[in-house]
Design a protein around this motif. Structure first.
Motif, PDB file in Angstrom:
ATOM      1  N   MET A   1       0.849  -1.168   0.000  1.00 10.81           N
ATOM      2  CA  MET A   1       0.000   0.000   0.000  1.00 10.81           C
ATOM      3  C   MET A   1       0.898   1.237   0.000  1.00 10.81           C
ATOM      4  O   MET A   1       1.939   1.249   0.633  1.00 10.81           O
ATOM      5  N   THR A   2       0.466   2.262  -0.694  1.00 11.08           N
ATOM      6  CA  THR A   2       1.205   3.518  -0.725  1.00 11.08           C
ATOM      7  C   THR A   2       0.337   4.641  -0.166  1.00 11.08           C
ATOM      8  O   THR A   2      -0.883   4.511  -0.065  1.00 11.08           O
ATOM      9  N   LEU A   3       0.974   5.741   0.185  1.00 10.57           N
ATOM     10  CA  LEU A   3       0.281   6.838   0.849  1.00 10.57           C
ATOM     11  C   LEU A   3      -0.860   7.415   0.015  1.00 10.57           C
ATOM     12  O   LEU A   3      -1.876   7.826   0.551  1.00 10.57           O
ATOM     13  N   ALA A  10      -7.318   7.943   7.820  1.00  9.64           N
ATOM     14  CA  ALA A  10      -6.566   6.727   8.149  1.00  9.64           C
ATOM     15  C   ALA A  10      -5.130   7.064   8.530  1.00  9.64           C
ATOM     16  O   ALA A  10      -4.552   8.039   8.056  1.00  9.64           O
ATOM     17  N   GLN A  11      -4.562   6.233   9.404  1.00 11.91           N
ATOM     18  CA  GLN A  11      -3.175   6.370   9.825  1.00 11.91           C
ATOM     19  C   GLN A  11      -2.398   5.141   9.393  1.00 11.91           C
ATOM     20  O   GLN A  11      -2.958   4.053   9.273  1.00 11.91           O
ATOM     21  N   ALA A  12      -1.105   5.320   9.191  1.00 12.14           N
ATOM     22  CA  ALA A  12      -0.232   4.209   8.813  1.00 12.14           C
ATOM     23  C   ALA A  12       1.200   4.554   9.202  1.00 12.14           C
ATOM     24  O   ALA A  12       1.477   5.655   9.688  1.00 12.14           O
ATOM     25  N   GLN A  16       9.021   2.750   3.530  1.00  5.61           N
ATOM     26  CA  GLN A  16      10.154   3.277   2.777  1.00  5.61           C
ATOM     27  C   GLN A  16       9.679   4.316   1.782  1.00  5.61           C
ATOM     28  O   GLN A  16       8.504   4.385   1.454  1.00  5.61           O
ATOM     29  N   VAL A  17      10.615   5.136   1.319  1.00  2.00           N
ATOM     30  CA  VAL A  17      10.349   6.064   0.217  1.00  2.00           C
ATOM     31  C   VAL A  17      11.026   5.441  -1.001  1.00  2.00           C
ATOM     32  O   VAL A  17      12.216   5.156  -0.990  1.00  2.00           O
ATOM     33  N   LEU A  75       3.826   2.059   2.691  1.00  2.00           N
ATOM     34  CA  LEU A  75       3.351   1.953   4.059  1.00  2.00           C
ATOM     35  C   LEU A  75       3.438   0.536   4.578  1.00  2.00           C
ATOM     36  O   LEU A  75       3.253  -0.417   3.828  1.00  2.00           O
ATOM     37  N   LYS A  76       3.687   0.389   5.883  1.00  3.65           N
ATOM     38  CA  LYS A  76       3.745  -0.927   6.524  1.00  3.65           C
ATOM     39  C   LYS A  76       2.355  -1.483   6.771  1.00  3.65           C
ATOM     40  O   LYS A  76       2.050  -2.580   6.385  1.00  3.65           O
TER      41      LYS A  76
END
Length: 79
Positions: A1-3, A10-12, A16-17, A75-76
């Motif tokens: 998943m990406t930002l 939602a929070q995450a 990594q970038v 995102l983790k």
């Protein structure tokens, strides 16, 4: 998943970038702003058309990112 795919409110946690090319200036700048592994992020608001820009809370700071910039932030998991 990406930002850029995270829904409003939602929070995450940043995993990594992702650089899209060698010495990617956008990925480098995102890292300098604090989008580093382990940082907590939250989507505060999105633009009306195409969800651009995306307002992101990173710690006590807020940033407006374009979808292309936000898509570089992996995102983790959700909290």
């Amino acid at each position: 998943m990406t930002l850029d795919t995270l829904p409003k409110g939602a929070q995450a946690v940043v995993s990594q970038v992702v650089a899209r090319m060698e010495n990617d200036p956008i990925a480098t700048r995102l890292g300098e702003l604090g989008f580093i592994p382990g940082a907590s992020v939250e989507i505060v608001a999105t633009g009306p058309v195409g969800r651009d820009p995306i307002a992101v809370r990173l710690g006590s700071s807020r940033f407006a990112l374009r979808r292309g910039e936000a898509s570089r932030i992996a995102l983790k998991h959700d909290f």
